[in-house]
Design an enzyme around this catalytic site. Structure first.
Site, PDB file in Angstrom:
ATOM      1  N   THR A  47       0.826  -1.211   0.000  1.00 47.81           N
ATOM      2  CA  THR A  47       0.000   0.000   0.000  1.00 47.81           C
ATOM      3  C   THR A  47       0.858   1.257   0.000  1.00 47.81           C
ATOM      4  OG1 THR A  47      -1.826  -1.146   1.090  1.00 47.81           O
ATOM      5  CG2 THR A  47      -1.785   1.239   1.317  1.00 47.81           C
ATOM      6  N   TYR A 109       4.933 -12.252  -9.963  1.00 48.67           N
ATOM      7  CA  TYR A 109       5.195 -12.396 -11.388  1.00 48.67           C
ATOM      8  C   TYR A 109       5.850 -13.724 -11.758  1.00 48.67           C
ATOM      9  CZ  TYR A 109       6.484 -11.480 -16.203  1.00 48.67           C
ATOM     10  OH  TYR A 109       6.618 -11.583 -17.565  1.00 48.67           O
ATOM     11  N   TYR A 135       3.373 -12.915   3.641  1.00 50.58           N
ATOM     12  CA  TYR A 135       2.257 -12.140   3.072  1.00 50.58           C
ATOM     13  C   TYR A 135       1.800 -12.834   1.799  1.00 50.58           C
ATOM     14  CZ  TYR A 135      -0.327  -8.064   1.233  1.00 50.58           C
ATOM     15  OH  TYR A 135      -1.278  -7.221   0.722  1.00 50.58           O
ATOM     16  N   ARG A 140      -2.432 -10.145  -6.442  1.00 53.58           N
ATOM     17  CA  ARG A 140      -1.373  -9.243  -6.897  1.00 53.58           C
ATOM     18  C   ARG A 140      -0.128  -9.990  -7.370  1.00 53.58           C
ATOM     19  NH1 ARG A 140      -1.212  -3.759  -5.479  1.00 53.58           N
ATOM     20  NH2 ARG A 140      -3.099  -2.992  -4.476  1.00 53.58           N
ATOM     21  N   LYS A 164       0.161 -12.794   6.883  1.00 50.11           N
ATOM     22  CA  LYS A 164      -0.905 -11.889   6.467  1.00 50.11           C
ATOM     23  C   LYS A 164      -1.574 -12.546   5.268  1.00 50.11           C
ATOM     24  CE  LYS A 164      -1.827  -7.288   4.561  1.00 50.11           C
ATOM     25  NZ  LYS A 164      -1.237  -6.045   3.998  1.00 50.11           N
TER      26      LYS A 164
END
Length: 298
Positions: A47, A109, A135, A140, A164
């Site tokens: 973020t 990716y 995480y 994403r 997370k």
């Protein structure tokens, strides 16, 4: 890791209109979080638009944030990437003063196998002088850290202390909670499902919308931690529309606009390839913010 219980926030990185980092607004944002009772802060998570910051800028933000907080609340550093060797070097060079843990996103990716993800985090755990939070955010990264890999890492590396989870998979959450070591924490990475995740046994949330409404997010998490789900539910429901609008044109575009509207930061500037939210989304956000102000304070 009692420091990671409850509500954390993934801080945005405020920018001036010319694209440079607005450290005055960052200081104001940090003070806003502390004054509103946020349990802990995360510097340069995704973020924070970390992918668009230079190495020197990341160093400056880490140092500034740690100095501004001055040990008043726990602070987590976001250090991750898909180049394992580079992440390891960053960890070795990182000044840990003022920080209690590292949040490291799974490799993006590249779409590594589960064994590749395991080896990536093994290298991070070995290199890090701080406890590590995994995480998992497949929307994403393009790949998911399986429950089995999460539990394997948690059992084999004592300094991997939490994950997370932003996979949205309740079967995955349940498997982690069933099989994890007792002290290992499951942390919500999705604002809209914090309440049900904590009802299952998650320890709290690392929030995006908490940038703008820290008191509400902290109160929500506090009620959930006490099993007070009826008290938490109105807060949860009141935030749903704004949460959706925060992400409709990319994160952190929406929450930066809200922060500007609240006067917490000076500009909603983001760095390319992100752009500020459209006029229509701005209007929708203003309407949702107005609706939120008419509900009772929590």
């Amino acid at each position: 890791m009692n420091e990671l219980q409850g509500a954390g926030v993934a801080l945005v990185t405020p920018f001036n209109v010319d694209g440079t980092i607005d450290f005055n607004s960052l200081a104001g944002l940090i003070e806003y979080q502390i004054e509103q009772g946020m349990d802990y802060l995360v510097s340069l998570g995704t973020t924070g638009e970390t992918a668009t910051l230079s190495a020197q800028e990341r160093k400056q933000v880490f140092e500034f944030t740690a100095k501004q907080i001055n040990h008043r609340v726990p602070l987590v550093a976001g250090i991750g990437g898909n180049n394992t060797l580079e992440v390891v070097e960053q960890l070795k060079a990182f000044n840990t003063e003022g920080f209690c843990a590292v949040l490291s996103v799974s490799p993006y990716y590249s779409k590594p196998s589960q064994e590749g993800i395991y080896q990536h985090y093994k290298a991070i755990a070995t290199a890090s002088n701080l406890p590590v939070i995994l995480y998992n955010v497949p929307g994403r990264t393009g790949s998911s850290v399986s429950a089995a890999t999460t539990v394997r890492l948690a059992k084999e590396y004592s300094n991997i202390v939490a994950t997370k989870e932003a996979s949205g998979s309740f079967s995955q959450f349940s498997e982690i909670l069933r099989d994890k070591p007792k002290e290992f924490l499951l942390i919500s990475g999705d604002d809209p499902i914090t309440l049900p995740m904590m009802a299952l046994g998650a320890s709290g949330i690392i929030s995006v919308v908490g940038n703008a409404y820290p008191k509400k997010i902290q109160t929500l998490a506090s009620h959930c931690a006490k099993g007070e789900y009826q008290q938490a539910r109105p807060i949860h429901e009141s935030l749903l529309k704004l949460i959706d609008l925060c992400f409709v044109e990319g994160n952190p575009c929406g929450v930066k606009f809200i922060l500007k509207e609240l006067g917490v930061i000076q500009s909603d500037q983001v760095r390319l390839p992100l752009v500020p939210v459209s006029t229509s989304t701005q209007q929708s956000i203003r309407v949702a913010m107005a609706e939120l102000t008419v509900v009772s304070e929590f």
